[in-house]
Design a protein around this motif. Structure first.
Motif, mmCIF file in Angstrom:
data_model
loop_
_atom_site.group_PDB
_atom_site.id
_atom_site.type_symbol
_atom_site.label_atom_id
_atom_site.label_comp_id
_atom_site.label_asym_id
_atom_site.label_seq_id
_atom_site.Cartn_x
_atom_site.Cartn_y
_atom_site.Cartn_z
ATOM 1 N N ALA A 204 0.840 -1.195 0.000
ATOM 2 C CA ALA A 204 0.000 0.000 0.000
ATOM 3 C C ALA A 204 0.877 1.248 0.000
ATOM 4 N N ASN A 205 0.545 2.200 -0.853
ATOM 5 C CA ASN A 205 1.266 3.472 -0.830
ATOM 6 C C ASN A 205 0.750 4.332 0.330
ATOM 7 N N HIS A 206 1.337 5.507 0.499
ATOM 8 C CA HIS A 206 0.992 6.324 1.670
ATOM 9 C C HIS A 206 -0.487 6.694 1.678
ATOM 10 N N ALA A 207 -1.014 7.100 0.542
ATOM 11 C CA ALA A 207 -2.421 7.494 0.470
ATOM 12 C C ALA A 207 -3.338 6.321 0.798
ATOM 13 N N GLN A 208 -2.995 5.141 0.298
ATOM 14 C CA GLN A 208 -3.798 3.949 0.582
ATOM 15 C C GLN A 208 -3.727 3.583 2.063
ATOM 16 N N ARG A 209 -2.555 3.731 2.649
ATOM 17 C CA ARG A 209 -2.411 3.433 4.088
ATOM 18 C C ARG A 209 -3.283 4.360 4.928
ATOM 19 N N ILE A 210 -3.260 5.622 4.605
ATOM 20 C CA ILE A 210 -4.072 6.571 5.362
ATOM 21 C C ILE A 210 -5.557 6.277 5.186
ATOM 22 N N GLU A 211 -5.965 5.908 3.967
ATOM 23 C CA GLU A 211 -7.372 5.553 3.734
ATOM 24 C C GLU A 211 -7.771 4.335 4.569
ATOM 25 N N ILE A 212 -6.883 3.355 4.624
ATOM 26 C CA ILE A 212 -7.157 2.159 5.427
ATOM 27 C C ILE A 212 -7.250 2.513 6.909
ATOM 28 N N VAL A 213 -6.314 3.297 7.390
ATOM 29 C CA VAL A 213 -6.272 3.648 8.811
ATOM 30 C C VAL A 213 -7.482 4.486 9.208
ATOM 31 N N GLU A 214 -7.866 5.426 8.351
ATOM 32 C CA GLU A 214 -9.064 6.226 8.634
ATOM 33 C C GLU A 214 -10.305 5.336 8.682
ATOM 34 N N GLY A 215 -10.349 4.342 7.784
ATOM 35 C CA GLY A 215 -11.459 3.398 7.792
ATOM 36 C C GLY A 215 -11.475 2.534 9.043
ATOM 37 N N LEU A 216 -10.296 2.098 9.476
ATOM 38 C CA LEU A 216 -10.208 1.287 10.693
ATOM 39 C C LEU A 216 -10.656 2.077 11.915
ATOM 40 N N LYS A 217 -10.315 3.335 11.946
ATOM 41 C CA LYS A 217 -10.754 4.193 13.058
ATOM 42 C C LYS A 217 -12.279 4.249 13.117
ATOM 43 N N LYS A 218 -12.922 4.399 11.957
ATOM 44 C CA LYS A 218 -14.388 4.437 11.910
ATOM 45 C C LYS A 218 -14.989 3.093 12.321
ATOM 46 N N ILE A 219 -14.351 2.006 11.880
ATOM 47 C CA ILE A 219 -14.813 0.666 12.259
ATOM 48 C C ILE A 219 -14.729 0.484 13.772
ATOM 49 N N ARG A 220 -13.596 0.891 14.338
ATOM 50 C CA ARG A 220 -13.421 0.759 15.791
ATOM 51 C C ARG A 220 -14.481 1.566 16.541
ATOM 52 N N GLU A 221 -14.754 2.770 16.064
ATOM 53 C CA GLU A 221 -15.769 3.608 16.708
ATOM 54 C C GLU A 221 -17.150 2.958 16.628
ATOM 55 N N ALA A 222 -17.444 2.340 15.492
ATOM 56 C CA ALA A 222 -18.738 1.651 15.338
ATOM 57 C C ALA A 222 -18.833 0.482 16.308
ATOM 58 N N TRP A 223 -17.749 -0.276 16.441
ATOM 59 C CA TRP A 223 -17.751 -1.403 17.379
ATOM 60 C C TRP A 223 -17.847 -0.917 18.821
ATOM 61 N N HIS A 224 -17.189 0.196 19.130
ATOM 62 C CA HIS A 224 -17.284 0.748 20.486
ATOM 63 C C HIS A 224 -18.729 1.087 20.832
ATOM 64 N N LYS A 225 -19.450 1.664 19.871
ATOM 65 C CA LYS A 225 -20.853 2.023 20.106
ATOM 66 C C LYS A 225 -21.703 0.788 20.397
ATOM 67 N N GLU A 226 -21.253 -0.345 19.860
ATOM 68 C CA GLU A 226 -21.982 -1.603 20.083
ATOM 69 C C GLU A 226 -21.470 -2.339 21.325
ATOM 70 N N GLY A 227 -20.538 -1.700 22.060
ATOM 71 C CA GLY A 227 -20.070 -2.276 23.319
ATOM 72 C C GLY A 227 -18.823 -3.130 23.217
ATOM 73 N N TRP A 228 -18.202 -3.150 22.026
ATOM 74 C CA TRP A 228 -16.975 -3.938 21.863
ATOM 75 C C TRP A 228 -15.780 -2.982 21.831
ATOM 76 N N ASN A 229 -15.068 -2.903 22.928
ATOM 77 C CA ASN A 229 -13.958 -1.954 23.051
ATOM 78 C C ASN A 229 -12.651 -2.600 22.603
ATOM 79 N N VAL A 230 -12.522 -2.776 21.316
ATOM 80 C CA VAL A 230 -11.346 -3.442 20.750
ATOM 81 C C VAL A 230 -10.240 -2.419 20.488
ATOM 82 N N GLU A 231 -9.031 -2.758 20.897
ATOM 83 C CA GLU A 231 -7.866 -1.933 20.586
ATOM 84 C C GLU A 231 -7.375 -2.276 19.187
ATOM 85 N N MET A 232 -6.642 -1.346 18.571
ATOM 86 C CA MET A 232 -6.002 -1.610 17.284
ATOM 87 C C MET A 232 -4.543 -1.206 17.369
ATOM 88 N N ALA A 233 -3.677 -1.994 16.726
ATOM 89 C CA ALA A 233 -2.240 -1.708 16.767
ATOM 90 C C ALA A 233 -1.581 -2.246 15.510
#
Length: 350
Positions: A204-233
């Motif tokens: 993945a190039n830099h732009a693709q990495r940032i797109e993936i990471v921004e998407g993962l952040k949104k996914i994590r937030e959605a899971w948090h709202k559903e009560g799943w407090n998953v860390e990402m690293a």
């Protein structure tokens, strides 16, 4: 940091010197739970195993005498489940890094079971030993003509929804192609998606990495709202993602061990100091020094955050045949080595 040395009697009846690590990695180099579970527990019963240095093929003996923790790495923990009670009975702690990807359409992992079966095995392991001891890896992230950032995020989202509540952490990394010629060769040879000229585009190039990471952040937030407090690293990535709440992972993680094995005071002392505590005349462990010792494993890559451990796996022995694997040179060599394996030998292959 010098690892304690002990004398052991090997299978040939010879007295030999062995290293006696506190933490054993099983393994970055091959999938021991999937393919060598019986061998591992046979060696545990013997009290030691042998390991060959991949750079000079020098034989080293590794004693389990001081072993307090085993970190397992696997795509299929199913074969090892019946044996885990033996570790419990010996007072040896353990946790799992379980890679659960979805590259079924691309056949990148030709010798793994269906996503559904792997999810069920993951959940069974988590229910057996506790979700804090089972870390989910979607690793590595690979770009192809048919897989862009959005498709990767969709696959992570779909698997995560099935693992909800069965783990506390998701670890990911971006595939390394440029640094590994054998990975380039295998991606070209074993898939129809790359040529020698464009294989580096799997990274993945830099732009693709940032797109993936921004998407993962949104996914994590959605899971948090559903009560799943998953860390990402991230694993062994130099990109700074603190702004997204994504930290650098430590796969052999002293901080995790301090938390989940907190009742083992001797181990906690070691995790702070890299020394085994000397008890006083009343059997008490000395206070943990204020100054924290650097416990990083200097034998790993600079950007790797793992603490000191000893890996007992061997390259060119994993039969998942993943096309992106840095630990296998070729499928042919792995099959050749498989013929040399014996569950009762000192090492994975002799």
């Amino acid at each position: 940091m010098p690892i304690d040395k002990v004398l052991i009697s090997n299978d040939a009846g010879e007295q030999v010197e062995a290293t006696a690590p506190v933490i054993i990695s099983a393994s970055r180099s091959t999938d021991i739970p999937a393919f060598y579970a019986k061998w591992f527990f046979n060696r545990l019963a013997k009290g030691y195993c042998a390991w060959y240095n991949p750079f000079n093929q020098q034989k080293m003996y590794i004693s389990f005498k001081n072993c307090k923790v085993v970190v397992f790495w696997t795509k299929n923990p199913k074969p090892i489940l019946p044996y885990l009670h033996e570790l419990d009975e010996r007072g040896i702690h353990y946790y799992f890094q379980v890679t659960l990807n979805d590259y079924v359409k691309e056949a990148f992992e030709p010798n793994v079971s269906s996503v559904e079966e792997r999810v069920e095995t993951f959940k069974k392991l988590s229910s057996l030993i506790g979700k804090e001891k089972v870390i989910w890896r979607f690793d590595p992230l690979i770009i192809t003509p048919n897989i862009g950032p959005r498709e990767l995020l969709t696959r992570i989202w779909n698997i995560g929804n099935k693992l909800k509540g069965y783990t506390d952490k998701l670890v990911f990394s971006f595939v390394d192609v440029k640094a590994y010629r054998k990975v380039q060769n295998n991606l070209v040879k074993e898939t129809m998606l790359f040529t020698k000229e464009d294989v580096e585009n799997a990274e993945a190039n830099h732009a693709q990495r940032i797109e993936i990471v921004e998407g993962l952040k949104k996914i994590r937030e959605a899971w948090h709202k559903e009560g799943w407090n998953v860390e990402m690293a991230t694993c062994a990535e130099d990109i700074d993602l603190d702004a997204y709440g994504i930290e650098h992972n430590r796969c052999v993680d002293g901080e995790l061990m301090k938390r989940i094995f907190a009742d083992d005071k001797e181990l906690v002392y070691y995790l702070h100091t890299l020394k085994w505590p000397e008890k006083d005349m009343f059997g008490e462990i000395p206070p943990i020094p204020q100054k924290t010792k650097n416990v990083k494993d200097t034998g790993q890559r600079k950007i790797c955050g793992c603490m000191v451990s000893k890996d007992i796996g061997m390259y060119n022995t994993c039969r998942h045949f993943c096309v992106y694997c840095y630990a296998n040179t070729s499928k042919e060599l792995v099959l050749k080595n498989a013929q040399r394996h014996n569950d009762y030998s000192e090492s994975i292959i002799e």
